[in-house]
Design a protein around this motif. Structure first.
Motif: not given
Length: 73
Positions: A25, A37, A39-42
């Motif tokens: 992270r 990215k 969507g909102r996921h990495v």
């Protein structure tokens, strides 16, 4: 033939590097590793993890063998 590069979660990257979740992270936050990215996921490409490991691998220093003769006292 096209090779498919797997997208790994932060947890999978941490497991692969043998670290906790905070380390990958932090790499993402500091933009020290390429990420995607979704969507909102990495997600992190498997090849990006391999490149990171290769770039930060430190090779050992090879010392010359010492002489078989010892100094006289």
């Amino acid at each position: 033939m096209v090779t498919v590069d797997r997208l790994l979660t932060v947890g999978q990257v941490a497991e692969r590097l043998g670290t906790g979740l905070r380390f990958p992270r932090r790499l993402i936050e500091e933009r020290r590793i390429a990420f995607v990215k979704v969507g909102r996921h990495v997600r992190i490409r498997e090849s990006a993890v391999d490149e990171y490991v290769s770039a930060h691998t430190v090779e050992p220093i090879v010392l010359r063998p010492t002489s078989t003769y010892r100094r006289a006292a």
